[in-house]
Design a protein around this motif. Structure first.
Motif, mmCIF file in Angstrom:
data_model
loop_
_atom_site.group_PDB
_atom_site.id
_atom_site.type_symbol
_atom_site.label_atom_id
_atom_site.label_comp_id
_atom_site.label_asym_id
_atom_site.label_seq_id
_atom_site.Cartn_x
_atom_site.Cartn_y
_atom_site.Cartn_z
ATOM 1 N N GLY A 191 0.827 -1.195 0.000
ATOM 2 C CA GLY A 191 0.000 0.000 0.000
ATOM 3 C C GLY A 191 0.866 1.250 0.000
ATOM 4 N N VAL B 187 8.968 7.478 1.594
ATOM 5 C CA VAL B 187 10.198 7.735 2.337
ATOM 6 C C VAL B 187 10.243 9.211 2.698
ATOM 7 N N ASP C 102 12.907 11.763 4.125
ATOM 8 C CA ASP C 102 14.287 12.051 4.542
ATOM 9 C C ASP C 102 14.323 13.458 5.092
ATOM 10 N N ALA D 67 12.521 15.752 2.186
ATOM 11 C CA ALA D 67 11.851 15.366 0.941
ATOM 12 C C ALA D 67 11.076 14.070 1.158
ATOM 13 N N VAL D 68 9.978 13.978 0.446
ATOM 14 C CA VAL D 68 9.153 12.776 0.509
ATOM 15 C C VAL D 68 9.144 12.129 -0.864
ATOM 16 N N THR D 69 9.347 10.824 -0.899
ATOM 17 C CA THR D 69 9.362 10.088 -2.166
ATOM 18 C C THR D 69 8.574 8.794 -2.006
ATOM 19 N N PRO D 70 7.562 8.580 -2.817
ATOM 20 C CA PRO D 70 6.790 7.329 -2.704
ATOM 21 C C PRO D 70 7.627 6.117 -3.108
ATOM 22 N N VAL D 71 7.469 5.043 -2.373
ATOM 23 C CA VAL D 71 8.160 3.792 -2.700
ATOM 24 C C VAL D 71 7.234 2.579 -2.587
ATOM 25 N N GLY D 72 6.022 2.774 -2.174
ATOM 26 C CA GLY D 72 5.130 1.651 -1.859
ATOM 27 C C GLY D 72 4.832 0.741 -3.028
ATOM 28 N N GLY D 73 4.932 1.264 -4.258
ATOM 29 C CA GLY D 73 4.620 0.427 -5.421
ATOM 30 C C GLY D 73 5.552 -0.744 -5.569
ATOM 31 N N GLY D 74 6.703 -0.664 -4.942
ATOM 32 C CA GLY D 74 7.669 -1.758 -5.074
ATOM 33 C C GLY D 74 7.803 -2.595 -3.835
#
Lengths: 951, 158
Positions: free
Chosen positions: B10, B14, B16, B68-75
């Motif tokens: 879901g 991230v 940082d 910074a916010v970076t989506p990673v949930g797809g992986g």
């Protein structure tokens, strides 16, 4: 009698060499064989001499048998280290046609022809002869045969952490473990035996009012009640760095059918380690000391007191210390006649000796000269004392040549050794890790000293510290290393021939190289070597104590990493979709990727070429999800990107991208890919699939170390974004149709939705055609893939695999990491020198300014090669002027022409290749017997103007 | 008996932070810990890295220049281990101390499991959630089944 163990096991049926026998549960196979009157168990390795049981534990050198059947067959199993179970099948080994009559025993007659170093003196000459030698050596080598079917059982791995690991559940180990557990420490206690107690199992002793074996079981219960973990039948195999100990737990015996895992390899991280590993008894050295019936005195006592086995009539005890005296009492109490105790000491004294003198014939200054046999078994002992020789009829000779503390783990942990002259043994010295050695392993054998607070009652007085036996100086075959048939003569020969280093002696004679690793023979060998060389024992040197302490089955090391789980297997998010399309899979690192999608009856090559031509003609989809992707964001993101990427970056506009290359600090190309500016302070770098982990480390290194904690967030988004490349002249229309917006121009970036799923569209090409990478969250890729596939099919296209992608990129001259960028090439070598940032400031720039790399003279440079004719181009072939000439370069990648009907082309690295376009060479592969004429040219065979990138 | 249940992770992002002391509008858990948030759950997974779990963080943006916010949930996939022996199951494949007395509910560990980068979040005494790359989820789950570490010569669970 079983005073030691208290075993009252049920009856168990087993077979040995097909003979049905019974024993008692809890007994070892060795004990059961002895109890059944079987004294001939094995044949020795080299001379095929008859061998019986000598020891009672893991140190047994001779009684090796094969246990189990089919895939569970385990050769070279010590009969002393396998416990009975119903249906156990044991067979002797290294004997033909039978154990009793072994033709191989003729080797003994030819012993003078096959001395130590026989291999090195015989099997030499040109390498081709080894093909002949090997056949015979392999036939002669080894003892038991390995199983010929896969092991059907499961094996596990398990990690555990503790404050204190105690190795050995003898009295010293139990005391240490209980003390630590009581004060709340996390304790793990491991013991290789099936029962706790160690030496208590072979003594008639009570501790705090209960028999020793019962006291040990009670101690285990107390340790477990205090939260400790006790692992029986678990052997510490290695003591590595930083308190890391490996141990193998046998949950079933060799050959036994498990419920669950057969064995578990424990990986133990320990703050402290207590080594209570005990001591091993040494044999005495005399002629024919390997006869069945010649045993270690302590082992004899174990069989009598622990297993209730005393099948002998008349016993002679030969010793250099008090140890054998205890055995004399145990044997006599079991009804065995004690013929004599032969003590090498001139004037032994002490309460134990005094008690023995009152009951047995004790001869001092006595030594055994020869073990005599009737048939294969011991019948008499020839000895001398008081200036005369005597022959004593006996069917058992129980010997003790001193004790060797077990210090393998101590040494593996980097501990020093200190030689103790009284014991004639090494004791533990200074340590480098948090470990301590206690009990018999530290030279302490007095139970009262080991358990100072306990009340100890024993019918026998304490023994004095064990003194070593004398070095053998007589004639005849006197064995030092019983398993490898190494005799005193072999050791002497090695010294005479100059192999004086203990490591050289070991290899020349095979001393200590058996599966027992010389546990019984090492110290007596050292004593002889020292005497031969005229030096003290510590100066004679020791060999390395290598793990594992006892043999470990390969399956235990592998554990669950077997079959398709031998290595990690990474699956694409679209794995199932590719499977449904008939993908032919190819390993690509840890990934499985579609190589091609062959149609019925189509070869891989034909399918790949069809797919590649489909892309040139219409449109194709290829899964590029494995491409590495990194998002870099924050105030210092530009600084990070500028350091990592060697191409200009600062002027790249938001929404635009460019091809880029990343260098190592030595100026060599490390990776290549694309760089995209997603926002003012957010960038996306893509790089090769195979280099993903390396690139992740590199970017982090640049940010954290080279730039000093840059204010930049670096996130590996390789997994988050699935990638689908859409390539071909019809691709812009396809993208526009699905997103409802004009497709971005070449090297443009856009966001949009496909199948109502948010996507990123990156207009980049690796095929020489107009192309796009569609990035979509991995958990939402399926509908996007389906929409793209439907649209591609409608546009006359379909899917293509890695081989087609390779054909296309070769034709366009794109390099790949590993083939062209092989770690030895600079950007200039690959024709990319002009695209580097002139101002420098990127990793690798300084190296490129040095004279060796600033000039191209003599360097291997990227070129294209075209085959003259229709022959296939052998990948990896050397480029030579004529067959047999010195290579000038090599073919890095070969591919069939896609845009033309026939012919092969390739990329190559050729010395000063850019100056040699038009030159004719030969692509020569002597290993494949191929020589193909080629013409050198630029590494570009398709659309040199780049017109096909433009709409 | 612990059985693995594998589901997509879901939404996971991230976060940082360049200066972890700065107020960024979140309750940030300390090392090795998780903290509930009205928008979801926050896990500490690195010295200056947190994971924001749940769709409630979709619009979260840290103050300018703070991080910074970076989506990673797809992986990512989430493997739920429920049962009394989840610690043993983890330690069959990972060299970290899941049996440490302090590793209880609310604890977080960033480690390696079966070759995969993993984040372990202890949700309750008998519930543990393990986040692994989705590409390796099958590989990890194949190791966790029932009872022992049990794979035969063909890699099949027994």
């Amino acid at each position: 009698m079983r005073a030691g163990s208290g075993i009252t096991g049920r009856s168990v049926g087993f077979t040995f060499d097909g003979r049905a026998l019974t024993g008692q549960a809890g007994d070892t196979l060795a004990a059961a064989l002895l109890a059944n009157g079987i004294d001939l168990v094995a044949r020795s390795f080299k001379y095929h001499r008859p061998r019986g049981i000598m020891a009672a534990g893991v140190e047994e050198p001779s009684a090796l048998v094969t246990v189990g059947e089919g895939g569970r067959r385990e050769p070279n199993t010590r009969a002393t280290d396998v416990f009975l179970y119903d249906g156990l099948v044991a067979r002797s080994q290294n004997a033909w046609p039978s154990l009793a009559f072994d033709v191989g025993a003729v080797n003994g007659l030819a012993a003078r022809m096959i001395p130590a170093g026989f291999y090195y003196k015989t099997f030499f000459g040109p390498p081709s002869r080894w093909m002949l030698y090997e056949r015979f050596i392999r036939r002669a080598a080894g003892l038991g045969a390995p199983p010929d079917r896969p092991d059907p059982d499961a094996y596990g791995h398990r990690a555990a952490f503790c404050d204190l690991l105690v190795v050995g559940a003898g009295p010293a180990g139990l005391a240490a473990a209980e003390a630590a557990a009581r004060v709340g420490q996390r304790v793990i206690l491991i013991e290789q035996d099936r029962l706790p107690g160690g030496s208590l199992l072979r003594e008639s002793v009570t501790i705090d009012g209960v028999p020793g074996a019962q006291w040990a079981r009670d101690a285990v219960a107390r340790i477990e009640a205090a939260g400790g973990r006790v692992l029986l039948r678990t052997t510490a195999t290695g003591f590595w760095d930083h308190g890391f100990v490996t141990a193998v737990e046998r949950r079933v015996e060799p050959g036994e059918v498990p419920q669950g895992a057969a064995q578990v390899l424990w990986k133990l991280r320990c703050k402290q380690v207590v080594l209570a590993t005990g001591a091993l008894e040494r044999p005495l050295v005399f002629a024919d000391n390997d006869r069945p019936g010649v045993m270690l005195a302590g082992a004899v006592r174990a069989y009598v007191l622990r297993h209730g086995a005393a099948p002998w009539q008349r016993a002679v005890l030969a010793t250099s210390n008090d140890e054998a005296y205890r055995t004399a009492f145990a044997l006599a109490d079991a009804g065995v006649a004690i013929v004599a105790i032969l003590d090498t000491r001139v004037a032994p004294d002490g309460p134990l000796v005094a008690a023995a003198r009152a009951r047995f014939a004790v001869h001092t200054g006595a030594r055994v000269l020869r073990a005599k046999a009737r048939g294969h078994a011991l019948s008499a002992v020839e000895a001398e004392w008081g200036g005369g020789r005597q022959v004593l009829a006996a069917d058992l000779l129980a010997m003790s040549g001193g004790m060797t503390p077990v210090l393998h783990l101590h040494r593996q942990a980097g501990g020093e050794l200190v030689f103790d002259d009284v014991r004639g043994a090494f004791l533990p010295g200074a340590v480098r890790q948090a470990h301590v050695t206690v009990g018999a392993a530290a030279g302490e054998i007095a139970l009262a000293a080991i358990l100072p607070g306990a009340t100890i009652d024993s019918a026998l007085p304490e023994a004095a510290p064990a003194a070593p036996g004398p070095v053998w100086t007589g004639t005849g075959k006197a064995f030092i290393d019983f398993q490898n048939d190494v005799t005193t003569s072999d050791l002497a020969l090695a010294q005479r021939e100059g192999f004086t280093s203990s490591e050289h002696t070991k290899r020349y004679t095979t001393l200590g190289m058996g599966t027992d690793q010389g546990k019984t023979g090492a110290m007596i060998a050292l004593a002889q070597i020292a005497q031969e060389r005229g030096v003290a024992i510590p100066e004679a040197g020791l060999t390395v104590f290598r793990p594992p302490y006892t043999p470990v089955t390969m399956a235990a090391f592998a554990g669950p990493m077997r079959g398709e789980h031998t290595a990690p297997l990474r699956r694409l998010p679209l794995h199932a979709a590719h499977e449904a399309l008939g993908a032919q899979w190819v390993p690509a690192g840890y990934w499985r990727r579609p190589r091609a999608y062959p149609q019925q009856g189509e070869s891989t090559g034909a399918a790949s070429l069809r797919e590649a031509r489909m892309v040139r003609r219409a449109v194709g989809l290829v899964d590029v999800s494995t491409l590495a992707k990194f998002e870099i964001a924050g105030p210092d993101a530009l600084a990070v990107v500028a350091a990592v990427c060697a191409t200009p970056v600062a002027k790249l506009a938001v929404g635009r991208g460019r091809y880029t290359v990343m260098l190592r600090e030595d100026g060599m190309v490390m990776d290549d890919g694309t760089l995209w500016r997603l926002a003012d302070d957010r960038w996306l770098i893509t790089s090769s699939s195979g280099g993903a982990t390396r690139m992740a480390r590199h970017i982090d290194y640049v940010a954290q170390v080279l730039l000093g904690h840059a204010r930049a967030s670096i996130v590996d988004v390789t997994g988050h974004w699935a990638g689908i490349a859409v390539a071909g002249p019809n691709s812009p229309a396809l993208i526009a149709g699905l997103t409802g917006a004009p497709a971005p121009a070449h090297m443009g970036f856009a966001t949009g939705r496909i199948a109502d799923v948010p996507v990123r569209v990156l207009a980049a090409s690796y095929s020489g055609e107009r192309a796009f990478e569609v990035h979509v969250a991995g958990d939402a890729v399926a509908p996007v893939w389906q929409a793209l596939l439907n649209a591609a099919r409608e546009a006359g296209g379909g899917v293509y695999g890695l081989d087609a992608m390779d054909h296309l990129r070769v034709e366009k001259g794109h390099v790949v990491i590993g083939a062209e960028a092989d770690g030895r090439t600079t950007p200039a070598d690959l024709g990319m020198g002009g695209m580097l940032r002139k101002a420098g400031g990127f990793v690798g720039w300084q190296a490129l300014t040095r004279p060796a790399l600033a000039e191209q003279a003599g360097r291997q440079e990227l070129v294209g090669v075209a085959v003259e004719g229709d022959a296939a181009l052998p990948e990896g072939a050397m480029l030579v002027a004529r067959e047999g000439d010195t290579p000038q370069g090599h073919v890095t990648t070969a591919a069939p022409r896609v845009a033309a009907e026939t012919g092969w082309i390739g990329l190559a690295l050729l010395r000063e290749g850019t100056r040699r376009h038009g030159e004719r060479l030969v692509a020569w592969s002597p290993t494949r017997g191929l020589a193909v004429p080629v013409t050198v040219g630029p590494p570009l065979f398709h659309d040199p103007e780049g017109a096909r990138y433009r709409d | 008996m612990t059985e693995p249940v594998c589901v997509p992770a879901g939404p996971v992002a991230v976060l940082d932070l360049f200066d972890p002391a700065q107020d960024v509008g979140l309750i940030l858990p300390g090392p090795g810990a998780a903290a509930p948030d009205p928008r979801g759950t926050v896990l500490r997974v690195g010295p200056r890295r947190w994971w924001l779990l749940g769709p409630g963080f979709a619009d979260y943006v840290p103050p300018a220049g703070a991080g910074a916010v970076t989506p990673v949930g797809g992986g990512l996939a989430r493997i739920d281990l429920t049962g009394a022996d989840w610690r043993a199951r983890l330690m069959e494949l990972a060299l970290f101390d899941a049996e440490a007395p302090g590793f209880g509910p609310g604890a977080v560990a960033a480690t390696m499991i079966a070759h995969a980068d993993a984040v372990v979040h202890v949700v309750a005494a008998e519930v543990c959630m393990v986040y692994v790359p989705a590409s390796l989820a099958d590989h990890c789950c194949a190791h966790w089944g029932h009872g022992d570490v049990t794979h035969n010569a063909t890699g099949q669970r027994t």
